[in-house]
Design an enzyme around this catalytic site. Structure first.
Site, mmCIF file in Angstrom:
data_model
loop_
_atom_site.group_PDB
_atom_site.id
_atom_site.type_symbol
_atom_site.label_atom_id
_atom_site.label_comp_id
_atom_site.label_asym_id
_atom_site.label_seq_id
_atom_site.Cartn_x
_atom_site.Cartn_y
_atom_site.Cartn_z
ATOM 1 N N GLU A 46 -58.586 26.038 -4.553
ATOM 2 C CA GLU A 46 -59.694 25.445 -4.483
ATOM 3 C C GLU A 46 -60.183 25.278 -2.859
ATOM 4 O O GLU A 46 -59.179 24.917 -2.272
ATOM 5 C CB GLU A 46 -59.502 23.890 -4.847
ATOM 6 C CG GLU A 46 -60.698 22.980 -5.005
ATOM 7 C CD GLU A 46 -60.677 21.638 -5.449
ATOM 8 O OE1 GLU A 46 -59.703 21.397 -5.997
ATOM 9 O OE2 GLU A 46 -61.623 20.844 -5.237
ATOM 10 N N ARG A 289 -42.881 24.530 -7.708
ATOM 11 C CA ARG A 289 -43.616 24.316 -6.366
ATOM 12 C C ARG A 289 -42.838 24.596 -5.500
ATOM 13 O O ARG A 289 -41.596 24.304 -5.429
ATOM 14 C CB ARG A 289 -44.419 23.036 -6.285
ATOM 15 C CG ARG A 289 -45.797 22.720 -7.256
ATOM 16 C CD ARG A 289 -45.904 21.400 -6.667
ATOM 17 N NE ARG A 289 -46.911 21.171 -5.604
ATOM 18 C CZ ARG A 289 -48.002 21.289 -5.624
ATOM 19 N NH1 ARG A 289 -48.587 21.962 -6.799
ATOM 20 N NH2 ARG A 289 -48.940 21.311 -4.563
ATOM 21 N N LYS A 299 -52.588 18.500 0.532
ATOM 22 C CA LYS A 299 -54.021 18.868 1.508
ATOM 23 C C LYS A 299 -54.338 17.449 1.899
ATOM 24 O O LYS A 299 -54.827 17.594 3.051
ATOM 25 C CB LYS A 299 -54.992 19.516 0.691
ATOM 26 C CG LYS A 299 -54.864 21.209 0.468
ATOM 27 C CD LYS A 299 -55.659 21.584 -0.397
ATOM 28 C CE LYS A 299 -55.611 22.818 -0.794
ATOM 29 N NZ LYS A 299 -56.413 23.369 -2.140
HETATM 30 P P1 ATP Z 1 -52.155 20.557 -2.790
HETATM 31 O O1 ATP Z 1 -51.800 19.851 -4.275
HETATM 32 O O2 ATP Z 1 -51.229 20.746 -1.796
HETATM 33 O O3 ATP Z 1 -53.645 20.096 -2.311
HETATM 34 P P2 ATP Z 1 -53.317 22.459 -4.788
HETATM 35 O O4 ATP Z 1 -52.405 22.782 -5.838
HETATM 36 O O5 ATP Z 1 -54.479 21.585 -4.964
HETATM 37 O O6 ATP Z 1 -52.609 22.075 -3.601
HETATM 38 P P3 ATP Z 1 -55.073 24.847 -5.185
HETATM 39 O O7 ATP Z 1 -55.779 25.305 -4.203
HETATM 40 O O8 ATP Z 1 -55.495 24.062 -6.324
HETATM 41 O O9 ATP Z 1 -53.814 23.739 -4.277
HETATM 42 O O10 ATP Z 1 -53.842 25.905 -5.445
HETATM 43 C C1 ATP Z 1 -54.088 27.308 -5.659
HETATM 44 C C2 ATP Z 1 -52.935 27.755 -6.209
HETATM 45 O O11 ATP Z 1 -51.885 27.795 -5.389
HETATM 46 C C3 ATP Z 1 -52.593 27.021 -7.602
HETATM 47 O O12 ATP Z 1 -52.128 28.028 -8.627
HETATM 48 C C4 ATP Z 1 -51.327 26.230 -7.336
HETATM 49 O O13 ATP Z 1 -50.320 26.267 -8.204
HETATM 50 C C5 ATP Z 1 -50.747 27.076 -6.254
HETATM 51 N N1 ATP Z 1 -49.881 26.153 -5.552
HETATM 52 C C6 ATP Z 1 -50.345 25.083 -4.586
HETATM 53 N N2 ATP Z 1 -49.254 24.398 -4.001
HETATM 54 C C7 ATP Z 1 -48.165 25.156 -4.336
HETATM 55 C C8 ATP Z 1 -46.904 24.909 -3.849
HETATM 56 N N3 ATP Z 1 -46.457 24.060 -3.015
HETATM 57 N N4 ATP Z 1 -45.744 25.691 -4.330
HETATM 58 C C9 ATP Z 1 -46.304 27.121 -5.060
HETATM 59 N N5 ATP Z 1 -47.410 27.141 -5.586
HETATM 60 C C10 ATP Z 1 -48.440 26.338 -5.069
HETATM 61 MG MG MG Z 2 -55.326 21.709 -6.962
#
Ligand code: ATP
Ligand code: MG
Length: 585
Positions: A46, A289, A299
């Protein structure tokens, strides 16, 4: 744009020639059984912030697995929440993915599919699988029930298809106020899985979107948009983190109920816009994760650090963003090595930061050329050399890699050495320079300290030493045994350099713990950056931005991506030679 997925050869390949985790096993079986002729994955960030180290894992899996099995991987910006999204993030995300060494097959946006998603909403209504609900957000929460109590049906659940269609079309036309209505799936308010209790599919939000402008006053919800975007793109294996495990039944529900393969009116809407529809049904697979102690990675929290000015922006070298650690001197191969060492599991855990730092040390130890740099300089005068004595020594660039070649290192009568390499009153076991004792100058010969010159306050200004002529390179005494070897830089030739000594951003291993009413901002390490002026040999000053070196005996450093020039060098400490926190913690 269409480029083929590729992953450059790296240390990863040396360590794990064949990876056998459960996701790769599934892919192997799906290809062997003929379930899919080829695989396709996607990385779906995102664009509401910068990518961080956790995303590196997802990127390496999504792009890496596609490349290993001859498939391809899309980069999809999951831009369904316009209020929080920004084109600045979109640019950085693409930069990060390329930096890690990957190319996407197609660059897509969830917003490319707003038309087809809307039609999918109408289709669900016509099938009796969705309804327009007038409950307020608070009421929806109330009706939803709890983990132990079933929810209650919305009083609007039994609206006729005609009424639902009419209302949904008017939602789309912009007739209603934000949050006054939603389109909801009609599934099961008593489901043990809260995600299936008539989840919202569309909400009203009169917000301008970075791609679609003001065309849409309604926006699809994550689960609906994500599952159908996967289906549209023919994603075969939709890899995501474990928190989406409970969403999988809804993911499958959306894919099955909309059934793109049998909806010509939907697929025509795609093809008419030049978006091909490929009929493989996607399967969501969850993995753990990536989380490290000593870091915060959400984020939201990173945004707070930036907005409150506690760090110098998203690319501050202390930030766990990819832009930050890149500037810190992390390399793509170190990150791929780390991801590989961590492996894939179904169990979330908090990993020790030494795994991350260790991967960087191992990568830089193998690949970074050696240089000499002095970060806390003390002058040494070799009194038995002529005032204008000057010579050029030849040093190998890497002790374990002859192919790395050699460089010229100027040597002269006056040198800089590290202040801590001299002790007037040596502590027990001190092996470096002290008055009356010998020490080896790396690659130059053996010196003895004769005299300590001090200022009026007793501060040490310089050392007067003698260089043993018989200990010079190539001379008979060159291999004479002495207790210690120290590094140095010719004072005449050394280039004054801004050296940024970075350290961990937090003082505790669990800044997220929220113990004693404190939060991560209460644990910021005041010493996480110290800037000093040191001296580096000319061959280090000459670096390109982002070039990494081991400054011998000092640590690994990178020429700053933005501020470094050969005339005004700036180096960032990427990581120390050894884990200095292991003993402190
Ligand atoms: P955050 O929770 O840190 O804000 P998010 O999950 O909202 O991150 P996205 O932009 O939605 O971030 O993530 C894009 C992809 O990266 C998704 O498929 C998510 O599962 C993966 N992802 C995000 N954080 C991690 C992590 N800590 N380890 C592995 N994969 C991750
Ligand atoms: Mg997300």
């Amino acid at each position: 744009m269409s480029e083929s997925a590729s992953s450059p050869a790296s240390a990863v390949d040396e360590i794990a020639p064949e990876k056998r985790d459960f996701i790769r096993q599934i892919v192997r079986e799906d290809l062997a059984s003929g379930k899919h002729a080829a695989i396709r994955t996607r990385f779906p960030p995102e664009p509401n912030g910068y990518l961080h180290i956790g995303h590196a894992k997802a990127i390496c899996l999504d792009f890496g697995i596609a490349a290993e099995f001859g498939g391809d991987c899309n980069l999809r910006l999951d831009d369904t929440n316009p209020a929080k999204e920004d084109p600045e993030y979109v640019v950085a995300i693409q930069d990060d993915v390329r930096w890690l060494g990957f190319n996407w097959h197609d660059l897509r946006h969830a917003s490319d599919y707003f038309d087809v998603l809307y039609l999918a909403g109408e289709k669900l209504i016509k099938q009796g699988d969705a309804f327009v609900c007038d409950l307020t957000p608070e009421q929806i929460r109330e009706y939803r029930g709890t983990l132990t109590e079933p929810g209650r049906n919305s009083p609007y659940r039994d609206r006729s298809v005609e009424e639902n269609l009419d209302l949904f079309r008017r939602m789309r036309a912009g007739e209603f106020a934000d949050a006054s209505r939603t389109l909801r799936a009609k599934i099961d308010m008593a489901s043990g899985n809260m995600n299936l209790r008539d989840p919202a599919l569309y909400r009203i939000k009169h917000v301008e979107h970075q791609n679609t402008g003001n065309a849409w006053p309604i926006y699809p919800m994550y689960d609906f948009a994500h599952s159908l975007s996967d289906a549209v793109e023919g994603i075969t294996h939709s890899l995501c983190t474990l928190e989406f495990e409970d969403h999988r039944p809804l993911y499958d529900w959306c894919v099955d109920k909309v059934d793109l393969a049998h909806s010509p009116e939907l697929t025509t809407s795609l093809t008419s816009k030049g978006l091909p529809f490929e009929a493989d049904k996607p399967r969501q697979i969850e993995f753990s994760r990536l989380n490290f102690n000593w870091l915060v990675m959400s984020k939201r929290k990173l945004l707070q650090l930036v907005e409150s000015g506690r760090v110098d922006g998203w690319n501050d070298p202390r930030m766990p963003t990819l832009q930050g650690i890149r500037r810190r001197g992390y390399t793509p191969s170190a990150l791929r090595l780390m991801v590989d060492r961590v492996g894939i599991s179904k169990q979330n855990s908090l990993l020790d930061i030494s795994i991350l730092e260790g991967a960087l040390r191992d990568d830089l130890d193998a690949h970074a050329p050696r240089r000499m740099g002095v970060i806390d300089p003390l002058k040494v005068v070799l009194t038995n050399l002529d005032a204008n004595h000057e010579e050029t020594l030849t040093f190998s660039n890497h002790p374990k890699d002859e192919a790395a070649g050699t460089r010229n290192v100027p040597f002269a009568r006056e040198l800089w050495i590290e202040r801590e390499d001299f002790a007037e009153v040596p502590p027990p076991g001190f092996k470096r320079l002290t008055v009356g004792k010998d020490v080896r100058l790396r690659g130059a010969g053996i010196i003895t300290c004769d005299e300590v010159i001090k200022d009026a306050d007793g501060g040490i200004v310089e050392l007067h030493c003698t260089l043993d002529p018989d200990s010079r390179p190539g001379m008979e005494g060159a291999n004479r045994k002495v207790k210690g070897t120290i590094h140095w830089v010719s004072a005449k030739h050394g280039v004054p350099t801004e050296i940024r000594l970075y350290d961990r951003l937090f003082t505790v291993p669990d800044p997220d713990s929220e113990a004693d009413g404190k939060t991560y901002v209460d644990y910021l390490n005041p010493d996480s950056r110290k800037t000093v002026t040191g001296y580096v040999e000319p061959a280090a000053a000459d670096a390109q931005p982002e070039q990494s070196f081991q400054f011998e005996r000092v640590g690994y450093f990178v020429a700053d991506r933005y501020d470094h020039t050969p005339a005004k060098p700036v180096f960032n400490r990427s990581v120390t030679l050894r884990d200095t926190w292991a003993t402190k913690a």
